[in-house]
Design a protein around this motif. Structure first.
Motif, mmCIF file in Angstrom:
data_model
loop_
_atom_site.group_PDB
_atom_site.id
_atom_site.type_symbol
_atom_site.label_atom_id
_atom_site.label_comp_id
_atom_site.label_asym_id
_atom_site.label_seq_id
_atom_site.Cartn_x
_atom_site.Cartn_y
_atom_site.Cartn_z
ATOM 1 N N PHE A 1 49.188 44.922 32.652
ATOM 2 C CA PHE A 1 49.444 44.136 31.447
ATOM 3 C C PHE A 1 48.530 44.537 30.311
ATOM 4 O O PHE A 1 47.321 44.593 30.482
ATOM 5 C CB PHE A 1 49.260 42.646 31.754
ATOM 6 N N ALA B 1 51.558 38.671 29.854
ATOM 7 C CA ALA B 1 50.469 39.337 29.150
ATOM 8 C C ALA B 1 50.882 40.690 28.575
ATOM 9 O O ALA B 1 50.123 41.651 28.613
ATOM 10 C CB ALA B 1 49.260 39.478 30.073
ATOM 11 N N GLY B 2 52.108 40.735 28.048
ATOM 12 C CA GLY B 2 52.464 41.927 27.276
ATOM 13 C C GLY B 2 53.022 43.060 28.092
ATOM 14 O O GLY B 2 52.333 44.032 28.375
ATOM 15 N N ASN B 3 54.287 42.950 28.488
ATOM 16 C CA ASN B 3 54.900 43.999 29.276
ATOM 17 C C ASN B 3 56.412 43.830 29.244
ATOM 18 O O ASN B 3 56.947 42.887 29.803
ATOM 19 C CB ASN B 3 54.388 43.911 30.717
ATOM 20 N N GLU C 1 52.016 36.881 23.781
ATOM 21 C CA GLU C 1 51.720 36.858 22.347
ATOM 22 C C GLU C 1 52.271 35.614 21.659
ATOM 23 O O GLU C 1 51.904 35.317 20.534
ATOM 24 C CB GLU C 1 52.317 38.101 21.662
ATOM 25 N N GLY D 1 47.261 34.989 40.246
ATOM 26 C CA GLY D 1 46.459 36.140 39.837
ATOM 27 C C GLY D 1 46.366 36.357 38.341
ATOM 28 O O GLY D 1 45.269 36.386 37.766
ATOM 29 N N LEU D 2 47.515 36.481 37.681
ATOM 30 C CA LEU D 2 47.498 36.766 36.251
ATOM 31 C C LEU D 2 46.908 35.604 35.460
ATOM 32 O O LEU D 2 46.108 35.800 34.546
ATOM 33 C CB LEU D 2 48.914 37.092 35.764
ATOM 34 N N GLU D 3 47.301 34.373 35.835
ATOM 35 C CA GLU D 3 46.767 33.194 35.149
ATOM 36 C C GLU D 3 45.237 33.182 35.264
ATOM 37 O O GLU D 3 44.530 32.912 34.300
ATOM 38 C CB GLU D 3 47.321 31.909 35.782
ATOM 39 N N LEU E 1 47.619 42.976 27.738
ATOM 40 C CA LEU E 1 46.733 41.952 27.181
ATOM 41 C C LEU E 1 45.609 41.557 28.139
ATOM 42 O O LEU E 1 44.826 40.660 27.852
ATOM 43 C CB LEU E 1 47.524 40.713 26.772
ATOM 44 N N ILE E 2 45.550 42.197 29.306
ATOM 45 C CA ILE E 2 44.377 42.030 30.170
ATOM 46 C C ILE E 2 43.488 43.236 29.896
ATOM 47 O O ILE E 2 43.897 44.382 30.095
ATOM 48 C CB ILE E 2 44.770 41.961 31.664
ATOM 49 N N ARG F 1 43.648 35.693 33.058
ATOM 50 C CA ARG F 1 43.694 35.282 31.660
ATOM 51 C C ARG F 1 42.641 34.219 31.366
ATOM 52 O O ARG F 1 41.951 34.254 30.357
ATOM 53 C CB ARG F 1 45.075 34.760 31.304
ATOM 54 N N HIS G 1 54.626 29.552 32.010
ATOM 55 C CA HIS G 1 53.846 30.672 32.543
ATOM 56 C C HIS G 1 53.704 31.719 31.448
ATOM 57 O O HIS G 1 54.686 32.292 30.991
ATOM 58 C CB HIS G 1 54.547 31.286 33.765
ATOM 59 N N ARG G 2 52.455 31.975 31.033
ATOM 60 C CA ARG G 2 52.233 32.964 29.981
ATOM 61 C C ARG G 2 52.077 34.343 30.592
ATOM 62 O O ARG G 2 51.242 34.539 31.474
ATOM 63 C CB ARG G 2 50.975 32.619 29.194
ATOM 64 N N GLY H 1 52.838 36.729 40.998
ATOM 65 C CA GLY H 1 51.498 37.294 40.921
ATOM 66 C C GLY H 1 51.433 38.733 41.369
ATOM 67 O O GLY H 1 50.361 39.271 41.627
#
Ligand SMILES: Cc1cc2nc3c(=O)[nH]c(=O)nc-3n(C[C@H](O)[C@H](O)[C@H](O)COP(=O)(O)O)c2cc1C
Ligand code: SF4
Ligand code: FES
Lengths: 433, 188
Positions: free
Chosen positions: B89, A168-170, A128, B49-51, B91-92, B54, A165-166, A185
């Motif tokens: 996550f 994602a909300g956790n 965020e 993976g996450l990148e 936001l995914i 996104r 490294h972004r 990852g």
């Protein structure tokens, strides 16, 4: 004498200090000085300076670094990770540092990486924080262009790359071993300790994880020295700290103040005291996972061990104020819902205990509670306590519950006796007038 | 014994068992380029993976089953492994979302400062509950933990923008502005 090393470049406007502005006020001098020092001496200096981790646990930073294996036969790859996942309810300090003075963090990371022998560093930032991530990337570019990062920095043999490294909300990603899994990852569940990350961390390599604010302390500590750094504190602990206050106070905000500043001074002077018509009922001294303290504790200085002895934790140093019009049962329910939602589900006391605690609290808040619920809730909090779970999320979640049951026991009993939330009744009555 | 799984999930599982989706989605060149840029920053491909999710979500709005498979093929990691990251996550998005995702902070400081009442107001205005998307496809409302702006509570994010010290009036204005913005953009 410099007394505000963390915020000296932060003005009222929401702009980031660029590299020129940063250098004008002495920026990157600490980095230049560090490059002429032996890494081991930097570690020693940070340790003797008495800097304690600002991510919540308050561990001596230099001591943490000293656990990283060094020397010719140590692993050649090591990592530094900056924990910028800031998601603890009521915590709003790292955002300020990253958005307004990104170079301070970059310089702190450069020195830390050099001290532990890391050539790659990551900033693990919550998804965020778009603006902070952009400004950090820009600062990294600027520093690279000036040869402060990259290959053979300043003609030395030292090279360093820093990546953002972004996430994602956790919330659980803020736990340092879960964070390492996330960076790799993987699903971000915490890892067993030992081995500690300093020995086997990211991709199995020695890794140091430090909080944003911790790292921001490094440049000036190196530049101005141990004596200066220690003299910043007013009490037992060294340095300055970002303290914050949120809730129904006149002037909520964040201020850089000496360690050991009395809580009363933070709330009454800097935050302007309570809003008219409200009284302070209690407060969480360092974010949502710390024990409530009451008005009797207002004269305590904000030092790690002092707050610890009073039965709570300094945590992140951002105070949430509970006023006398807000229901403590409701607030604890709100916090417990958060922790239940953010639990990674690995261990039973956390995965099952937290939703159970939520159910009990909902029952109480809705006026459907029975007297036994208080003991049941106490028992749940005890089971979530230290030693029963894989990571510190559940023990942290237990802290506001167990302390609220002590400090605000009468309010819990009133909910049972009246068969409703007395605070809602009062609010309805005053709304009707 | 009753099932612990929610009925919608059971339905979804039954549906996908009967009609397993085999459509192969491809990543676009732009997506691949962006993902490849990330490779050099990590020790192995799986770490991206996450990148990757996104990046692809930025282009497509959300991650469908087909997209998930395409990413896992590209990274050469099992779909299940990538799914375990994707679903972890908040936001995914594994479901379609609106053009504007509203993240309303529900944590302690915002709660003390009255976010529950504002949420009611927002829900009435948009006619949706948390997790839902408005009929016009513009807004999705999600409850979110602390956004790190607690001294300016109550707060919410709309897209990438923070909105602070929210009031009934400011919420009205934010929503109307966004509606107008999307009305201007719609082709006709
Ligand atoms: C559930 C949980 C969440 C955490 N979140 C954060 C966080 O967002 N930021 C942070 O710096 N530390 C967080 N921590 C503490 C880290 O695990 C770790 O102690 C810290 O990053 C170490 O840095 P420091 O020594 O500089 O304080 C969290 C811990 C737990 C158990
Ligand atoms: S305490 Fe909770 S968050 Fe931590 S490992 Fe156990 S289940 Fe996961
Ligand atoms: S509690 Fe809402 S921003 Fe922190």
């Amino acid at each position: 004498m410099l007394t505000n090393p963390l915020t000296k470049n932060i003005g009222p406007e929401n702009i980031a200090a660029d590299i020129e502005r940063y250098r004008e006020s002495g920026g990157y001098r600490g980095w230049s000085k560090a490059l002429e020092m032996a890494p081991g001496d930097i570690v020693k200096m940070v340790q003797d300076g008495g800097l304690r981790g600002r991510g919540g646990a308050g561990f001596n930073t230099g001591l943490k670094w000293s656990f990283v294996p060094r020397g010719a036969d140590s692993p050649s790859i090591k990592y530094l990770v900056c924990n910028a996942d800031e998601m603890e309810p009521g915590t709003f300090k790292d955002r300020l540092l990253m958005e307004r003075d990104p170079h301070l963090l970059i310089e702190g990371m450069a020195i830390a990486a050099y001290a532990i022998g890391a050539h790659t560093a990551y900033i693990f930032i919550r998804g965020e924080y778009h603006l902070a991530a952009e400004r950090l990337e820009q600062a990294i570019d600027e520093a690279r262009q000036e040869g402060l990062l990259g290959n053979s920095i300043r003609g030395t043999e030292f090279s360093l790359e820093i990546f953002v490294h972004r996430s994602a909300g956790n919330y659980i990603c803020g736990e340092e071993t879960a964070l390492l899994n996330a960076l790799e990852g993987k699903r971000a569940v915490p890892r067993a300790k030992p081995p500690f990350p300093q020995v086997s961390g990211l991709w199995g390599k020695p890794t140091v994880v430090n909080n944003v604010e911790t790292l921001c302390n490094i440049p000036n500590l190196i530049e101005h020295g141990i004596d200066w750094y220690r003299s910043l504190g007013r009490g037992e602990d060294a340095g300055s700290k970002l303290f914050g206050v949120s809730g129904r106070v006149k002037n909520p905000g964040t201020w850089e103040l000496p360690m050991g500043t009395p809580i009363r001074e933070i709330i009454e002077q800097h935050a302007g005291g309570m809003c008219d018509g409200y009284q302070l009922k209690g407060f969480l001294p360092g974010g949502g996972s710390t024990d409530f303290l009451g008005p009797d504790h207002l004269d305590l200085p904000m030092d790690y061990d002092v707050i610890g002895k009073a039965g709570s934790r300094m945590g992140t140093g951002t105070i949430i104020v509970l006023d006398d019009h807000t229901c403590p049962v409701g607030l604890v329910l709100n916090l417990t819902r958060f922790f239940a939602r953010e639990s990674c589900g690995w261990c039973t006391p956390c995965r099952d205990g937290l939703p159970w605690a939520v159910q009990i609290l909902e029952r109480l808040e809705n006026g459907e509670g029975v007297p036994e619920d208080l003991d049941l809730l106490r028992e749940q909090a005890r089971r979530m306590g230290p030693g029963n779970t894989f990571c510190a999320l559940a023990p942290g979640a237990a802290e506001p519950i167990q302390s609220a049951l002590k400090l605000f026991e009468q309010d819990f009993i009133d909910h049972v006796m009246h068969g409703c939330c007395p605070f809602e009744k009062v609010a309805e009555a005053s709304a009707a007038v | 014994m009753t099932s612990m799984i929610e009925p919608e999930v059971v339905e979804l599982m039954e549906r996908s068992n009967k009609h397993p989706s085999t459509a192969e989605a491809q990543l676009t060149e732009a997506e691949i380029e962006e993902i490849e840029r990330e490779f050099s920053r990590y020790e192995d491909k799986a770490s991206v993976g996450l990148e990757a999710l996104r990046i692809v979500q930025k282009h497509r709005g959300w991650i469908s089953d087909e997209t998930l498979r395409a990413v896992s093929n590209f990274l050469q990691i099992p779909v299940a492994q990538l799914e375990s990251v994707a679903t972890y996550f908040q936001l995914i998005f594994r479901q379609p979302v609106g053009k504007e995702v509203i993240l309303l902070c529900k944590s302690a400081s915002c709660w003390i400062m009255g976010c529950s009442r504002l949420q009611q107001k927002l829900q009435n205005k948009l006619q949706i509950a948390p997790g839902q998307t408005t009929a016009d496809g513009i807004f999705t409302l999600l409850e979110t933990p602390c956004l790190g702006d607690c001294d300016k509570a109550p707060v919410m994010m709309v897209g990438e923008e923070m909105h602070r010290n929210l009031t009934d009036e400011s919420i009205d204005k934010i929503i109307e502005n966004k509606k107008a913005h999307h009305a201007d953009q719609s082709p006709d």
